[in-house]
Design a protein around this motif. Structure first.
Motif, PDB file in Angstrom:
ATOM      1  N   ASP A   1      40.536  34.344  30.705  1.00 14.18           N
ATOM      2  CA  ASP A   1      41.500  35.444  30.626  1.00 14.18           C
ATOM      3  C   ASP A   1      40.995  36.707  31.315  1.00 14.18           C
ATOM      4  O   ASP A   1      39.884  37.164  31.058  1.00 14.18           O
ATOM      5  CB  ASP A   1      41.825  35.737  29.152  1.00 14.18           C
TER       6      ASP A   1
ATOM      7  N   THR B   1      49.218  38.875  29.044  1.00 19.84           N
ATOM      8  CA  THR B   1      48.810  37.506  28.731  1.00 19.84           C
ATOM      9  C   THR B   1      49.918  36.624  28.156  1.00 19.84           C
ATOM     10  O   THR B   1      50.042  35.453  28.538  1.00 19.84           O
ATOM     11  CB  THR B   1      47.617  37.540  27.760  1.00 19.84           C
TER      12      THR B   1
ATOM     13  N   ASP C   1      38.387  38.869  29.574  1.00 16.04           N
ATOM     14  CA  ASP C   1      39.360  39.908  29.195  1.00 16.04           C
ATOM     15  C   ASP C   1      38.882  40.776  28.030  1.00 16.04           C
ATOM     16  O   ASP C   1      38.989  42.006  28.065  1.00 16.04           O
ATOM     17  CB  ASP C   1      40.689  39.215  28.840  1.00 16.04           C
TER      18      ASP C   1
ATOM     19  N   ASP D   1      44.790  34.567  34.309  1.00 14.17           N
ATOM     20  CA  ASP D   1      46.214  34.903  34.182  1.00 14.17           C
ATOM     21  C   ASP D   1      46.573  36.228  34.840  1.00 14.17           C
ATOM     22  O   ASP D   1      47.720  36.469  35.174  1.00 14.17           O
ATOM     23  CB  ASP D   1      46.628  34.893  32.706  1.00 14.17           C
ATOM     24  N   HIS D   2      45.582  37.104  34.998  1.00 15.08           N
ATOM     25  CA  HIS D   2      45.767  38.439  35.594  1.00 15.08           C
ATOM     26  C   HIS D   2      44.388  39.025  35.749  1.00 15.08           C
ATOM     27  O   HIS D   2      43.403  38.405  35.313  1.00 15.08           O
ATOM     28  CB  HIS D   2      46.628  39.332  34.676  1.00 15.08           C
TER      29      HIS D   2
HETATM   30 ZN   LIG Z   1      45.279  37.731  29.758  1.00 17.22          ZN
END
Ligand SMILES: [Zn+2]
Length: 424
Positions: free
Chosen positions: A13, A49, A196, A244-245
């Protein structure tokens, strides 16, 4: 004997593409060099997310899967209220509001009769549950684990791990040993909280950020070893590893809904006529039918603010994968710049916040908007026909992952917005 085809998807993440380097994550970087690495992988809007997990699971934009963001507005009387999608109770709230959860099937649903899916996640409950909200497969999460039909899984079937580095590594170990090696479902998904978690807790580029990446890199190495063991037994495994980012550094926080009240465009702090669901670097604005006449004035107000970069009204939002309806009338991205933070990491952002969602402190990492770095996750495809040792410079998107999985498994991808990724 034909080889069994399986897919393993691992998400680290928040891991920015520009931090996939030999000095930060040697295992993932080396894996990228002997795989096909997608150099222009792009986040969805918002780069948050829960909506991203849903787009990965369905192959659809939020416009079509129906989960708007990390928070979203639901009908309340003659207006709307903002709800936290991360809350384990949110799946039930969405079902009560619309008589369904998502508007399209997930991979877990599509694979229920084709070998099944096991999803192990250590991020928020919402981001775990929206990969399979109607319980077709197995979802393992510390807030509660479920099997087909919603059966509750006990500790003998699903671990409860901590929401930290140790928890990520424990979940990876269980995933490698129990899911990949013993259970062998058609699709296995591991979603780590890091990097993350560490990026939100400290400045980007700081020792905390690098430690969080190292945690994900160790977990990756454990999973890769299990994948290689399956292959040595003759199984045909498509192994996808990505994020995811990304994240950028918070430079300012603005309570945008409070500014609308001051401007006379929202009745009061708790009113339901106009509400904003904050997404970090962006916001989703819901307008009650009785207040729709105010939409042009609200859009004009937002466009005039220095802390906002883009405003999308009505069908304009289709261009970024959102759709007007169910009260959603305007989406906006907050201002940002490519300047570096004190650690030399480029990308500064302004956050859209509220009393309930105060956001991360100035100087820490966050995401959710349209900044170049928060919108640049990484993706590596290995096996499954992907050419080893190659780079893809064309744009790839989160919504392309599910169609790629379906192609490899020889199953239809009808109704998906994404396309299978180019293999060479
Ligand atoms: Zn995320």
């Amino acid at each position: 004997m034909s080889a069994e085809r399986r897919v393993v998807l691992m998400i680290c993440d928040g891991h920015r593409n520009d931090f996939v380097r030999p000095d930060t994550c040697p295992n993932i970087h080396a894996f990228g060099q002997r795989s096909r690495r997608f150099m222009r992988h792009r986040a969805i809007f918002p780069s948050a997310t829960r909506a991203s997990a849903t787009s990965i699971a369905t192959g659809c934009w939020p416009a079509n899967h129906g989960l708007h963001g990390n928070t979203m507005g639901l009908p309340d009387g003659d207006g709307h209220r903002v709800h936290d999608v991360g809350d384990p109770a949110f799946v039930g709230k969405l079902r009560s509001a619309f008589g369904r959860t998502l508007e399209v099937p997930t991979m877990a649903q599509r694979l229920a009769a084709h070998g099944g899916a096991v999803i192990a996640s250590n991020v928020s409950p919402g981001a775990a549950y929206f990969q399979d909200p109607d319980h077709y497969g197995h979802v393992v999460h510390r807030a509660g684990s479920f099997g087909p039909g919603g059966s509750v899984l006990g500790l003998d079937e699903a671990p409860v791990v901590s929401h930290d580095y140790a928890g990520d590594e424990a979940l990876a170990e269980w995933f490698a040993t129990e899911v990949l090696t013993r259970r062998r479902p058609r699709l296995s998904v591991l979603w780590l909280a890091n990097p993350d978690l560490g990026m939100h807790a400290a400045p980007l580029g700081s020792p905390t950020h690098l430690e969080a990446i190292a945690c994900a890199d160790r977990a990756f190495a454990r999973v890769e070893a299990a994948v290689e063991a399956l292959r040595s037994e003759g199984e045909d495994v498509l192994f996808l590893v990505g994020s995811d980012h990304g994240q950028e550094s918070v430079r300012e926080r603005v309570a945008v809904a409070a500014r609308l009240v001051e401007a006379g465009l929202k009745d009061g702090p708790d009113s339901t006529d106009v509400v904003i669901a904050p997404q970090g670097g962006s916001g989703l604005l819901y307008v009650a039918d009785r207040a729709r006449g105010r939409i042009p004035a609200i859009a004009a107000f937002l466009e005039a603010q220095p802390y906002i970069e883009e405003v999308f009204t009505g069908n304009e939002m289709l261009a970024i994968g959102q759709r007007p309806g169910n009260g959603l009338a305007i989406v906006f991205a907050m201002a940002r710049s490519a300047e570096p933070n004190p650690f030399g990491v480029p990308g500064l952002m302004t956050l859209c916040v509220s009393d309930e969602k105060p956001g991360k402190p100035e100087g820490h990492g966050s995401h959710g908007g349209l900044g170049d770095f928060e919108c640049h996750p990484f993706l590596i495809a290995n096996g499954g026909g992907f050419a080893a040792g190659t780079l893809e410079h064309g744009v790839s998107r989160l919504i392309d992952i599910a169609p790629t999985v379906m192609r490899f498994l020889g199953l239809p991808r009808d109704g998906m917005d994404g396309l299978p990724l180019p293999q060479d």
